[in-house]
Design a protein around this motif. Structure first.
Motif, PDB file in Angstrom:
ATOM      1  N   SER A  39      55.889  42.588  28.835  1.00 52.21           N
ATOM      2  CA  SER A  39      54.954  41.513  29.174  1.00 52.21           C
ATOM      3  C   SER A  39      54.104  41.842  30.397  1.00 52.21           C
ATOM      4  O   SER A  39      52.974  41.367  30.532  1.00 52.21           O
ATOM      5  CB  SER A  39      55.717  40.213  29.413  1.00 52.21           C
ATOM      6  N   TRP A  40      54.634  42.687  31.301  1.00 56.06           N
ATOM      7  CA  TRP A  40      53.910  43.032  32.520  1.00 56.06           C
ATOM      8  C   TRP A  40      52.929  44.192  32.314  1.00 56.06           C
ATOM      9  O   TRP A  40      52.134  44.508  33.194  1.00 56.06           O
ATOM     10  CB  TRP A  40      54.884  43.426  33.636  1.00 56.06           C
TER      11      TRP A  40
ATOM     12  N   LEU B 238      42.511  49.161  25.682  1.00 56.30           N
ATOM     13  CA  LEU B 238      41.293  49.575  26.385  1.00 56.30           C
ATOM     14  C   LEU B 238      41.260  48.990  27.792  1.00 56.30           C
ATOM     15  O   LEU B 238      41.360  47.778  27.970  1.00 56.30           O
ATOM     16  CB  LEU B 238      40.067  49.112  25.599  1.00 56.30           C
ATOM     17  N   SER B 239      41.116  49.861  28.799  1.00 59.86           N
ATOM     18  CA  SER B 239      41.022  49.420  30.193  1.00 59.86           C
ATOM     19  C   SER B 239      39.595  49.450  30.706  1.00 59.86           C
ATOM     20  O   SER B 239      39.218  48.650  31.555  1.00 59.86           O
ATOM     21  CB  SER B 239      41.885  50.313  31.095  1.00 59.86           C
TER      22      SER B 239
ATOM     23  N   SER C 244      47.934  46.333  37.305  1.00 60.26           N
ATOM     24  CA  SER C 244      47.139  45.215  37.805  1.00 60.26           C
ATOM     25  C   SER C 244      45.838  45.790  38.352  1.00 60.26           C
ATOM     26  O   SER C 244      45.862  46.794  39.078  1.00 60.26           O
ATOM     27  CB  SER C 244      47.886  44.469  38.908  1.00 60.26           C
ATOM     28  N   ALA C 245      44.742  45.150  38.044  1.00 59.26           N
ATOM     29  CA  ALA C 245      43.439  45.668  38.467  1.00 59.26           C
ATOM     30  C   ALA C 245      43.328  45.691  39.988  1.00 59.26           C
ATOM     31  O   ALA C 245      43.771  44.760  40.664  1.00 59.26           O
ATOM     32  CB  ALA C 245      42.327  44.812  37.883  1.00 59.26           C
ATOM     33  N   PRO C 246      42.761  46.759  40.550  1.00 59.92           N
ATOM     34  CA  PRO C 246      42.539  46.812  42.002  1.00 59.92           C
ATOM     35  C   PRO C 246      41.513  45.765  42.425  1.00 59.92           C
ATOM     36  O   PRO C 246      40.778  45.223  41.600  1.00 59.92           O
ATOM     37  CB  PRO C 246      42.025  48.237  42.235  1.00 59.92           C
TER      38      PRO C 246
ATOM     39  N   ALA D 225      41.244  52.854  50.416  1.00 59.83           N
ATOM     40  CA  ALA D 225      41.884  51.561  50.663  1.00 59.83           C
ATOM     41  C   ALA D 225      42.249  50.829  49.380  1.00 59.83           C
ATOM     42  O   ALA D 225      43.193  50.034  49.364  1.00 59.83           O
ATOM     43  CB  ALA D 225      40.962  50.692  51.525  1.00 59.83           C
ATOM     44  N   PHE D 226      41.527  51.071  48.307  1.00 54.10           N
ATOM     45  CA  PHE D 226      41.773  50.339  47.065  1.00 54.10           C
ATOM     46  C   PHE D 226      42.595  51.141  46.046  1.00 54.10           C
ATOM     47  O   PHE D 226      42.801  50.692  44.929  1.00 54.10           O
ATOM     48  CB  PHE D 226      40.442  49.905  46.444  1.00 54.10           C
ATOM     49  N   GLY D 227      43.036  52.329  46.414  1.00 52.22           N
ATOM     50  CA  GLY D 227      43.881  53.114  45.519  1.00 52.22           C
ATOM     51  C   GLY D 227      43.092  54.010  44.589  1.00 52.22           C
ATOM     52  O   GLY D 227      41.900  53.802  44.335  1.00 52.22           O
ATOM     53  N   GLN D 228      43.782  55.008  44.053  1.00 62.08           N
ATOM     54  CA  GLN D 228      43.088  55.988  43.213  1.00 62.08           C
ATOM     55  C   GLN D 228      42.623  55.380  41.890  1.00 62.08           C
ATOM     56  O   GLN D 228      41.650  55.830  41.307  1.00 62.08           O
ATOM     57  CB  GLN D 228      43.974  57.210  42.984  1.00 62.08           C
TER      58      GLN D 228
END
Length: 267
Positions: free
Chosen positions: A21-22, A27-28, A70-72, A81-84
């Motif tokens: 569920s997580w 498609l991202s 989870s979307a940055p 700062a927002f991740g790769q």
């Protein structure tokens, strides 16, 4: 084929309902109505894979691991700062590259169940999640092997997966019944013990989990998360072909272990 057709074909092989569920599968990023001429198949969908896809003229990445769960908070050109993941999505969109992932839904497939034991010559008889139903999809695998010791079996796994595993348990402990799980063990060690496994082979597990299982008599072989799931890229490629993608349109991202040990580098 269109990106949406490829996604639909992959979901036919790995139903979305089988995902946790997580999880974030399918498609991202990208245009579902765009045509996918060349496809890069990979374990991950990081900046490195996006750049490789761009270099090779691929307009779709099909990966096992999602580009993000989870979307940055923001999508920016470079990791920071927002991740790769934010940079991977930014660059993919800029290059016109779509990204599809099949994660825990693929983990529950029959193909995934067979893939890891097959590398050491074993044929699983059921999943770890549903040990009494050999045809039910489920996480992990259960298999028998010729009697050996934990130390010898760990060496067999190291050679088969090309990795340097961490091993919990006595080296001379007997092994004939094996539980398998790609990626993180989580709380499934209890199922391996319940089914009478002598050892569980997985990608990673927490210190206290391994400590508890080893003290209760279950050996644990930690291959590294990436090493344990690298074979799943082949499953994705085979599924793409079964769905109508020409083999010549499929590229593989080489699996390069991102971590190393002092022993390998001679300290």
């Amino acid at each position: 084929m269109y990106v949406s057709e490829i996604e639909q074909s992959l979901f036919h092989a790995f139903p979305a309902d089988d995902a946790e569920s997580w999880d974030h599968v399918g498609l991202s990023v990208g245009d579902p109505h765009a045509e996918a001429g060349r496809i890069l198949v990979s374990l991950d969908a990081t900046v490195a894979e996006v750049e490789l896809a761009h270099e090779r003229g691929c307009d779709l990445i099909v990966a096992h691991h999602p580009v993000y769960i989870s979307a940055p908070d923001a999508f920016v050109p470079t990791p920071g700062a927002f991740g790769q993941a934010s940079a991977a999505v930014y660059r993919a969109a800029r290059y016109g590259i779509s990204i599809i992932s099949m994660h825990t839904n693929l983990d529950r497939s029959i193909a995934a169940r067979k893939a890891l034991p097959a590398l050491v010559g074993q044929a699983p008889y059921a999943s770890l999640e549903h040990p009494l139903d050999p045809v039910e999809s489920g996480l992990g695998a259960l298999a028998h092997t010729e009697p050996t010791t934990l130390g010898r079996f760990a060496r067999i796994c190291a050679d088969a997966f090309g990795t340097q595993p961490r091993v919990w348990g006595a080296a001379d402990a007997p092994v004939s019944h094996v539980a398998w799980l790609g990626g993180s063990l989580g709380d499934l060690g209890a199922l391996a013990m319940k089914e009478g496994a002598d050892v569980v082979v997985c990608g990673e597990a927490g210190y206290h989990v391994c400590q508890d299982l080893a003290l209760r008599g279950l050996g644990v072989i930690l291959l590294g998360h990436d090493a344990s799931e690298a074979p799943f890229a082949r499953i994705l490629a085979e599924s793409l072909q079964a769905g109508g993608v020409d083999r010549g349109a499929i590229e593989f991202a080489p699996h390069k272990r991102q971590w190393w040990t002092l022993e390998e580098r001679g300290r």
